[in-house]
Design a protein around this motif. Structure first.
Motif, PDB file in Angstrom:
ATOM      1  N   ARG A  53     -11.353   6.840  -1.052  1.00 28.68           N
ATOM      2  CA  ARG A  53     -10.340   5.878  -1.479  1.00 28.68           C
ATOM      3  C   ARG A  53      -9.383   5.595  -0.336  1.00 28.68           C
ATOM      4  O   ARG A  53      -9.060   6.483   0.459  1.00 28.68           O
ATOM      5  CB  ARG A  53      -9.572   6.459  -2.670  1.00 28.68           C
ATOM      6  N   HIS A 108      -5.621   3.689   0.324  1.00 31.99           N
ATOM      7  CA  HIS A 108      -4.437   3.048  -0.271  1.00 31.99           C
ATOM      8  C   HIS A 108      -3.554   2.520   0.850  1.00 31.99           C
ATOM      9  O   HIS A 108      -3.181   3.258   1.764  1.00 31.99           O
ATOM     10  CB  HIS A 108      -3.663   4.040  -1.126  1.00 31.99           C
ATOM     11  N   LYS A 122      -0.042   0.222   1.694  1.00 32.68           N
ATOM     12  CA  LYS A 122       1.176  -0.344   1.117  1.00 32.68           C
ATOM     13  C   LYS A 122       2.065  -0.897   2.223  1.00 32.68           C
ATOM     14  O   LYS A 122       2.390  -0.198   3.182  1.00 32.68           O
ATOM     15  CB  LYS A 122       1.931   0.734   0.320  1.00 32.68           C
ATOM     16  N   SER A 174       0.176  -4.370  -1.377  1.00 28.49           N
ATOM     17  CA  SER A 174      -0.326  -3.112  -1.924  1.00 28.49           C
ATOM     18  C   SER A 174      -1.813  -3.279  -2.208  1.00 28.49           C
ATOM     19  O   SER A 174      -2.230  -4.269  -2.817  1.00 28.49           O
ATOM     20  CB  SER A 174       0.418  -2.737  -3.198  1.00 28.49           C
ATOM     21  N   ASP A 221      -5.526  -0.948  -3.071  1.00 30.01           N
ATOM     22  CA  ASP A 221      -6.149   0.328  -3.379  1.00 30.01           C
ATOM     23  C   ASP A 221      -7.654   0.102  -3.510  1.00 30.01           C
ATOM     24  O   ASP A 221      -8.106  -0.659  -4.381  1.00 30.01           O
ATOM     25  CB  ASP A 221      -5.583   0.909  -4.676  1.00 30.01           C
ATOM     26  N   SER A 273     -11.558   1.890  -3.682  1.00 28.62           N
ATOM     27  CA  SER A 273     -12.424   3.056  -3.842  1.00 28.62           C
ATOM     28  C   SER A 273     -13.810   2.703  -3.314  1.00 28.62           C
ATOM     29  O   SER A 273     -14.358   1.639  -3.639  1.00 28.62           O
ATOM     30  CB  SER A 273     -12.519   3.467  -5.314  1.00 28.62           C
TER      31      SER A 273
END
Length: 553
Positions: A4, A6, A8, A15, A17, A19
């Motif tokens: 994953r 992430h 930001k 933002s 995210d 996977s």
């Protein structure tokens, strides 16, 4: 593998995210949509320096987190050595504050960029057409040959023995240097020892001599005191002994009439006997007392020697001088026997050296035997992926026996030519970015089953290929992804159709702001995206059918 990511407040990303699948992941999107931004963010958590401000929102800090499954990478020792908490899902985090300062964390423990980079190098290999990365590195080239030579146990034993050998060589150098330094001081140390040994010191000698000197220097006073005492006890007309004797007679007379006085008489008789002994001893001692100038001189000379030695060696007692004498004795023995230790260690090193050379020769032979199959495989794969005129040779340079190192006696060089009739040269001198990417793909597909490779990311490896060649590149990548995680950025529908997971990167405008977004496509969305890649923004039915065939056969 990277499970994953992430992101930001980075560049065009507010933002995000994502996977990832454990096998083949495909990223597509128009040029400038943000694919390189994602790679840039990934690079930051792999230890790349933050050379500018990356904020989407200038009022917030930038945070990037990568979640990695590291169970198969044998990183627990590295974590222990660097006081890090080992977790099978490890989190790398990078924070960039508004003032441009950066902080890095591994499983919430602050680390410097060097540690972050060392971990990152064992987790992800980002390969783009603009970067040669490790493919031009001789250590990597040697690793490829060693993996295919299938002699890992022998190589590990050799490296372990070599490490011990180098440690002993260093120990020998230190011993020789120390011995030469001590030999230069040998005469001085021997002089000091001889001086102390000739002095024949004893621990309590100083105190005894000081007391004796006191007696000698005050002999007349002592003799006078003893004579006076003797006179008072027995040598004058009225003396202590006579008085006590008279007192004893008086008590004898009294005890005839009072019996309990007899005990006092007995006690006084005892005192009289004791006083007679004391007087006699005083007389004897007084007779021995005389001032001996020669003896006083000898005592003074001896004390002067002791004081001089104590001052010279900065101690305060004979006991400390004797301890120092013992230290000198040990040092002298060590120096005198150092040559024996050096000779013994030299013999051990020579024996280990001969064993290492024999092991290195076996390793050299194994490498030589492995090279033809490596060359054959790489040329075969390069031909399949559109480089039919490419040629590669692995040059094995064997050093003289005395120049073995931690890798043995060999240097390996990959010599390459992309065009028929051109001279083979080192990769860094002749291969373009696209050629290197395809060559790396060939090598990775060769060694994937031999080692737990990290995640590999190919950035636009499809440059310069199309049609059937693109199919074959996709097939190789698909096969490669059976044993490792592969993330590929591509513009080719043939390659995009091979992925287990397909991500589409795009831009969108909200409230006059441009955002980069990414989404994982379902089957219907994949068909439409590949159809667009085949024929343009508004694909016809034929393109859609073609996309279905690419995806589902």
């Amino acid at each position: 593998m990277l499970s994953r990511l992430h992101i930001k407040n980075y560049a065009l990303i507010d933002s995000l995210d994502i996977s990832f699948d454990e096998h083949l992941n495909i990223l597509t999107g128009e040029t400038g949509a943000g694919k390189s931004i994602i790679l840039g963010a990934l690079g930051l958590i792999l230890g790349q320096r933050a050379e500018g401000k990356y904020f989407f929102n200038q009022q917030k800090k930038c945070i990037i987190e990568g979640f990695f499954k590291v169970k198969n990478y044998q990183l627990d020792t590295f974590f222990d050595e660097n006081d890090l908490d080992y977790e099978e899902e490890t989190v790398l985090r990078r924070e960039i504050s508004l003032d441009g300062k950066s902080r890095a964390f591994i499983n919430d423990t602050p680390v410097n960029l060097t540690i972050l980079k060392q971990v990152g190098e064992q987790l992800i290999d980002i390969h783009s057409q603009h970067a040669t990365l490790e493919i031009s590195n001789q250590q990597f080239q040697l690793l490829v040959v060693d993996l295919m030579a299938n002699h890992q146990e022998l190589l590990e034993n050799y490296k372990s023995s070599y490490k011990t050998y180098k440690k002993k060589v260093k120990q020998l150098d230190t011993l020789i240097e120390q011995s030469e330094k001590e030999k230069a001081e040998l005469d001085y140390l021997q002089f000091q020892f001889d001086e102390l040994e000739q002095a024949k010191l004893s621990a309590d000698e100083q105190e005894n001599l000081e007391q004796e000197l006191q007696r000698l220097n005050h002999a007349e006073e002592i003799k006078s005191n003893l004579l006076n005492a003797s006179t008072l006890l027995q040598n004058q007309e009225i003396n202590a002994l006579n008085l006590i004797k008279e007192a004893s007679n008086q008590l004898q007379q009294a005890e005839r009439y009072q019996q309990d006085i007899n005990t006092l008489g007995d006690r006084l008789k005892s005192c009289l006997i004791e006083l007679k002994d004391i007087a006699s001893e005083i007389e004897d001692i007084e007779q021995t007392i005389s001032f001996d100038e020669n003896k006083a001189t000898l005592v003074n000379e001896r004390l002067d020697l002791i004081y001089s030695l104590q001052k010279k060696h900065r101690v305060n007692s004979n006991l400390e001088l004797l301890n120092y004498q013992e230290e000198l004795s040990l040092k002298l023995n060590k120096i005198l026997f150092a040559d024996e230790d050096i000779e013994r260690l030299q013999k051990e090193i020579q024996e280990e050296k001969l064993l290492l050379i024999e092991q290195a020769k076996t390793i050299t032979l194994n490498r030589k035997n492995a090279i033809p199959a490596i060359e054959e495989y790489i040329i075969k794969i390069l031909t399949e992926i559109g480089m039919a005129n490419a040629d590669i040779k692995l040059e094995q340079l064997v050093k003289e026996e005395n120049y073995f190192d931690q890798d043995g006696l060999d240097q390996i060089k990959f010599l390459f030519s992309a065009n028929k009739g051109h001279q083979l040269q080192e990769l860094s001198k002749v291969a373009s970015g696209g050629e290197l990417s395809r060559l790396m793909l060939s090598i990775k597909s060769l060694i994937a089953k031999k080692t737990a490779l990290p995640t590999i990311i190919f950035d636009e490896i499809d440059t310069g290929v199309s049609g059937e060649v693109a199919h074959k590149v996709g097939n190789i990548m698909e096969k490669l992804a059976e044993d490792m995680q592969v993330i590929t950025i591509t513009h080719l529908p043939q390659m995009a159709s091979k992925g287990k997971s397909h991500y589409y990167v795009y831009k969108e405008i909200k409230d006059n702001f441009t955002y980069s977004q990414i989404k994982k496509l379902n089957n219907e969305e994949r068909i439409l995206e590949i159809a667009k890649m085949l024929s343009g923004e508004h694909p016809k039915e034929s393109a859609i059918q073609n996309a279905k065939e690419l995806l589902f056969g």
